[in-house]
Motif scaffolding. Structure first.
Motif, PDB file in Angstrom:
ATOM      1  N   ASN A  83       0.233  12.961  -2.916  1.00  0.00           N
ATOM      2  CA  ASN A  83      -0.615  14.091  -2.492  1.00  0.00           C
ATOM      3  C   ASN A  83      -0.332  15.365  -3.281  1.00  0.00           C
ATOM      4  OD1 ASN A  83      -2.222  12.815  -0.729  1.00  0.00           O
ATOM      5  ND2 ASN A  83      -1.235  13.596   1.136  1.00  0.00           N
TER       6      ASN A  83
ATOM      7  N   ALA B 278       0.547   4.617  -2.156  1.00  0.00           N
ATOM      8  CA  ALA B 278       0.812   5.973  -1.689  1.00  0.00           C
ATOM      9  C   ALA B 278       2.279   6.116  -1.321  1.00  0.00           C
ATOM     10  CB  ALA B 278      -0.056   6.272  -0.486  1.00  0.00           C
TER      11      ALA B 278
ATOM     12  N   TYR C  72     -10.135   6.610  -4.777  1.00  0.00           N
ATOM     13  CA  TYR C  72      -8.787   6.763  -5.324  1.00  0.00           C
ATOM     14  C   TYR C  72      -8.756   7.353  -6.736  1.00  0.00           C
ATOM     15  CZ  TYR C  72      -7.887   3.484  -1.502  1.00  0.00           C
ATOM     16  OH  TYR C  72      -7.821   2.879  -0.282  1.00  0.00           O
TER      17      TYR C  72
ATOM     18  N   TRP D  93      -0.407  11.815  -7.876  1.00  0.00           N
ATOM     19  CA  TRP D  93      -1.493  11.895  -6.881  1.00  0.00           C
ATOM     20  C   TRP D  93      -1.147  11.083  -5.643  1.00  0.00           C
ATOM     21  CZ3 TRP D  93      -4.349  10.623 -11.826  1.00  0.00           C
ATOM     22  CH2 TRP D  93      -4.715  11.800 -12.495  1.00  0.00           C
ATOM     23  N   GLY D  94      -0.446   9.975  -5.854  1.00  0.00           N
ATOM     24  CA  GLY D  94      -0.026   9.142  -4.726  1.00  0.00           C
ATOM     25  C   GLY D  94       0.916   9.887  -3.793  1.00  0.00           C
TER      26      GLY D  94
ATOM     27  N   ALA E  14      -0.317   9.715   2.749  1.00  0.00           N
ATOM     28  CA  ALA E  14      -0.851  10.001   1.405  1.00  0.00           C
ATOM     29  C   ALA E  14      -1.910   8.963   1.017  1.00  0.00           C
ATOM     30  CB  ALA E  14       0.276  10.019   0.393  1.00  0.00           C
ATOM     31  N   THR E  15      -2.572   9.208  -0.126  1.00  0.00           N
ATOM     32  CA  THR E  15      -3.629   8.309  -0.595  1.00  0.00           C
ATOM     33  C   THR E  15      -3.160   7.582  -1.854  1.00  0.00           C
ATOM     34  OG1 THR E  15      -4.977  10.236  -0.119  1.00  0.00           O
ATOM     35  CG2 THR E  15      -6.119   8.277  -0.927  1.00  0.00           C
ATOM     36  N   PRO E  16      -3.439   6.289  -1.955  1.00  0.00           N
ATOM     37  CA  PRO E  16      -3.137   5.589  -3.210  1.00  0.00           C
ATOM     38  C   PRO E  16      -3.986   6.189  -4.332  1.00  0.00           C
ATOM     39  CG  PRO E  16      -3.708   4.043  -1.463  1.00  0.00           C
ATOM     40  CD  PRO E  16      -4.042   5.404  -0.944  1.00  0.00           C
ATOM     41  N   SER E  17      -3.681   5.841  -5.599  1.00  0.00           N
ATOM     42  CA  SER E  17      -4.466   6.469  -6.662  1.00  0.00           C
ATOM     43  C   SER E  17      -4.723   5.557  -7.850  1.00  0.00           C
ATOM     44  CB  SER E  17      -3.782   7.752  -7.131  1.00  0.00           C
ATOM     45  OG  SER E  17      -2.601   7.427  -7.802  1.00  0.00           O
TER      46      SER E  17
ATOM     47  N   THR F 247       0.820  -1.216   0.000  1.00  0.00           N
ATOM     48  CA  THR F 247       0.000   0.000   0.000  1.00  0.00           C
ATOM     49  C   THR F 247       0.849   1.261   0.000  1.00  0.00           C
ATOM     50  OG1 THR F 247      -0.105  -0.060   2.403  1.00  0.00           O
ATOM     51  CG2 THR F 247      -1.930  -1.091   1.218  1.00  0.00           C
ATOM     52  N   THR F 248       2.133   1.129   0.292  1.00  0.00           N
ATOM     53  CA  THR F 248       3.021   2.293   0.226  1.00  0.00           C
ATOM     54  C   THR F 248       4.161   1.989  -0.740  1.00  0.00           C
ATOM     55  OG1 THR F 248       4.460   1.528   1.991  1.00  0.00           O
ATOM     56  CG2 THR F 248       2.564   2.878   2.640  1.00  0.00           C
TER      57      THR F 248
ATOM     58  N   GLU G  80       6.917  16.204  -1.619  1.00  0.00           N
ATOM     59  CA  GLU G  80       6.393  14.832  -1.651  1.00  0.00           C
ATOM     60  C   GLU G  80       6.602  14.207  -3.029  1.00  0.00           C
ATOM     61  OE1 GLU G  80       4.661  17.405  -0.583  1.00  0.00           O
ATOM     62  OE2 GLU G  80       3.914  16.998   1.436  1.00  0.00           O
TER      63      GLU G  80
END
Lengths: 434, 316
Positions: A221, A301, A383, A218-219, A306-309, A180-181, A236
């Motif tokens: 942020n 992310a 996402y 986007w991943g 942060a958010t995955p995308s 996930t990261t 980032e």
């Protein structure tokens, strides 16, 4: 003397043949047209309208026949209108851009994102009236891609989410959790790399291509444009680019595959445990590997904050503002992509998988309600993201080139992002007339 | 030999009285001239004007911007990089192609009566399209999979693991792919030109040198064959340089197409850069400006080279 005259006559014949050959396309099509004209003339037309409709070359089998079938059906049911489909292989946008400079451009054509530069150059006909009363029924992200300053310049045909496929068996065998990261992705790719089977296949350019780059941005942020400012140069994003370079460094990525990233061949053949691709490939992937073995995940992310995308791509249908028959063209587009649920279902799900942009149509799509396809749809609200309409091809090239410099030539991410931001800002200033 | 056409040409342009052959002259030459104007000269002139305007998404611009496009072009590191790339490419590929073609020509000529077969074999690649050859090189010979031709050979020789030929930047194996495809396509053609040059050299000179005690082989080549082919060599060099500067097909097809065009930054010659600027970014003015910069560059190199080697001078 006689032979001299003969040779001159011969020259004329050759020239005449060449001239005729120049207009070959039209002449070859003539018999078909003539038949249709005859048919339509029963309704006594004031003038016969011929609409040319350009598609890029879809890879899925049967799409060409389907496009022809829709056009033929419309031509038959509509008096005085004939639709001719032009299937453009190769570099679709280069051909389209050149054609749009002339008076002979297509009446109806496909675009991925409607961009401000095209509207500024008066290439696109506004289509707001087609959406009266039904705007809410269309996917909001898809509409974001065709809306500029409160005008709508295209009708979404298909939504193409892009994400990462993974092989459940391979991950389980290697004891790897779904990453996930970015750090987890790098570790997973390393762990899954056995030499013969590589960890991940992003693309043959080490994952430098634009859609993947959007997801990575986007991943981290980070977005692209805020009003009249380019904003992708964030700390980032610099770290995200460093992480992608780190992934390349591991040597666990598949390279030099004979299929490109948009083709699931390498993944199905087990050449890599993960691959970036899109929903369109789902039928092939499920058939090749079995639904129980197919996992899907968003681009990871940068870190926990942060958010995955997922990239929400897709194709829209626009009408050429310089066409002499804009009204007829709009009516045709309305019939295809607004009124005709049957065509929309067929086009979105009959060949590869795409999400129908109309929610009432999407609700009828049984194929998307179960298995990994349903998991993809579930990822979209949280996402899913898309690029702004002020993001033009020129900015895209600048951004991609800078990223490729980092991945392929080992350039410094901070410096490249800085340079790219300056160059893209110049383009944006020109575009917005600042 | 003076053909009917040359006569007609001379009469039309150099004598005022004869109109007898005018009709035939224009029947033959007219279509060609017309085509040249419509498809070559008008676009060149149009492009030249375009380069001084702001022309985005249009080729009929209205906003005059002077030299802005040229200044922007030289302010773009991607363009500067592309110039470096093509200069390095030319400096490497031109001497290699030259030497290989000359070598092939000498070998083929030494076969005497049997040379025809080999001449044909080496010439055949010239008939192959750059695009086709590029795709074969990319997807078959030099793909990165264990099943690729080059990787197979490495495995058979010494069990060397598969190499991603196009995507390995250190060492830059992609130059090997780009270089070999051009060598394969071009060498045969220039070999034919060298063969023609070789046949121009009078046999009597060789015979005379033999009488004087010259040994066949290097000595004869060094002092007779090579100097006697001066003009052939210089024309081949000029053509090779021009073709190197116009490099586009194999670079675009091997590095810049499909879903993975990011690799183009590894080696992007000016024409690929300009193609992107004009047809993808739709900045036609900057694309046109770049085309004139490249044309000027080619002209300078050609003139300097011609001067340096004395193109057109005779051996006396």
């Amino acid at each position: 003397m006689k032979s001299k005259k003969l040779s001159i006559l011969f020259m004329f014949v050759i020239i005449a043949t060449l001239l005729v050959a120049c207009g070959g396309g039209n002449i070859a099509d003539a018999p078909a047209d003539a038949a249709e004209v005859e048919e339509a003339s029963a309704d006594t037309c004031e003038e016969e309208i011929v609409l040319t409709h350009w598609y890029h070359q879809y890879g899925e089998e049967g799409t060409f026949d389907a496009a022809q079938r829709y056009a033929a059906e419309y031509s038959e049911m509509t008096p005085c209108v004939t639709v001719e489909v032009n299937w453009v292989p190769g570099d679709y946008f280069a051909s389209l851009n050149s054609a749009l400079l002339t008076d002979e451009g297509p009446d109806v054509f496909e675009l991925q994102t409607v961009t401000l530069d095209r509207v500024a150059a008066n290439q696109l006909e506004p289509m707001d009236d087609l959406f009266e009363g039904i705007l809410e029924d269309f996917n909001a992200t898809a509409m974001k891609r065709v809306t500029i300053k409160d005008n709508i310049y295209g009708v979404p045909m298909i939504i193409d989410p892009q994400f990462i496929y993974y092989n459940k068996t391979m991950l389980a065998d290697a004891g790897v959790e779904v990453p996930t990261t970015m750090d987890e992705l790098i570790a997973a790719s390393k762990a899954l790399d056995t030499g013969r089977v590589k960890g991940i296949y992003l693309s043959n350019d080490l994952g430098a291509y634009n859609y993947l780059l959007y997801m990575a941005t986007w991943g981290a942020n980070t977005d692209f444009i805020d009003g009249d400012q380019i904003v992708f140069n964030t700390p980032e994003n610099v770290r995200m680019w460093e992480k992608k370079a780190e992934l390349v460094e591991t040597g666990s990525m598949l390279l030099g595959a004979t299929t490109e990233w948009w083709d699931p061949g390498a993944f199905i053949d087990g050449l890599a445990a993960m691959q970036s691709c899109g929903l369109w490939a789902m039928p092939g992937v499920v058939e090749g590997m079995g639904a129980e073995n197919v996992g899907v995940m968003p681009w990871p992310a940068l870190d926990e904050s942060a958010t995955p995308s997922v990239w929400i791509g897709g194709w829209n249908q626009s009408v050429n503002a310089n066409s002499p028959n804009t009204e007829a063209a709009k009516a045709y587009v309305k019939w295809l992509w607004i009124d005709n649920a049957e065509v929309q279902i067929d086009w979105n799900l009959g060949y590869g998988f795409h999400v129908p942009p109309r929610s009432t149509t999407a609700a009828q799509a049984e194929a998307l309600k179960a298995g990994p396809a349903a998991e993809v749809l579930a990822m979209l609200p949280d996402y899913g993201n898309t690029t702004p309409v002020t993001w033009t091809g020129a900015m895209d090239t600048i951004y991609q080139d800078a990223h490729a410099e980092v991945l392929l030539n080992g350039a410094d991410p901070a410096e490249q992002l800085q340079l790219a931001a300056e160059a893209a800002q110049k383009e944006l200033d020109v575009l917005l007339g600042n | 030999m003076k053909s009917k056409l040359t006569q007609a040409f001379n009469q039309r342009f150099f004598s005022s009285k004869s109109k007898k052959d005018g009709f035939e002259f224009w029947v033959f030459v007219g279509p060609l001239v017309l085509g040249l104007f419509i498809f070559v000269y008008i676009p060149i002139i149009w492009g030249f004007f375009l380069s001084f305007f702001e022309a985005r998404n249009t080729v009929t611009p209205t906003k005059f911007v002077g030299l802005t496009n040229y200044i922007d072009l030289f302010g773009d590191t991607r363009f500067i990089n592309s110039l470096e790339t093509v200069i390095i490419f030319a400096v490497i590929i031109v001497p290699i192609t030259f030497a290989l073609s000359l070598g092939l020509a000498l070998l083929v000529e030494s076969l005497g009566a049997n040379s025809g077969v080999f001449r044909t074999i080496f010439f055949i690649p010239t008939a192959c399209s750059y695009v086709v050859a590029s795709l074969i090189w990319k997807t078959s010979l030099f793909n990165g999979l264990p099943s690729g031709f080059a990787n197979n050979i490495l495995w058979v020789i010494n069990e060397i693991n598969p190499i991603a030929w196009i995507h390995t930047t250190d060492p830059p194996y992609y130059w090997l792919v780009l270089g070999t495809v051009r060598l394969w396509l071009q060498s045969g053609f220039y070999m034919i030109i060298f063969l023609a040059g070789l046949q121009e050299i009078p046999r009597t000179i060789y015979e005379a040198s033999m009488v004087d005690g010259a040994k066949p082989g290097w000595q004869t080549f060094r002092h007779i064959t090579f100097p006697m082919m001066r003009n052939t060599s210089i024309s081949v060099l000029l053509l090779l340089f021009i073709e190197a500067f116009q490099a586009f097909d194999e670079f675009r097809n091997i590095l810049a197409t499909g879903g993975s065009s990011g690799t183009q930054i590894l080696a992007r010659p000016p024409l690929v850069y300009l193609y992107n600027v004009a047809f993808q970014d739709q900045n036609y003015a900057r694309g046109a400006a770049g085309a004139f910069v490249i044309a000027a560059l080619i002209m300078v190199v050609t003139v300097v080279q011609g001067r340096l080697f004395g193109f057109g001078k005779t051996e006396h």
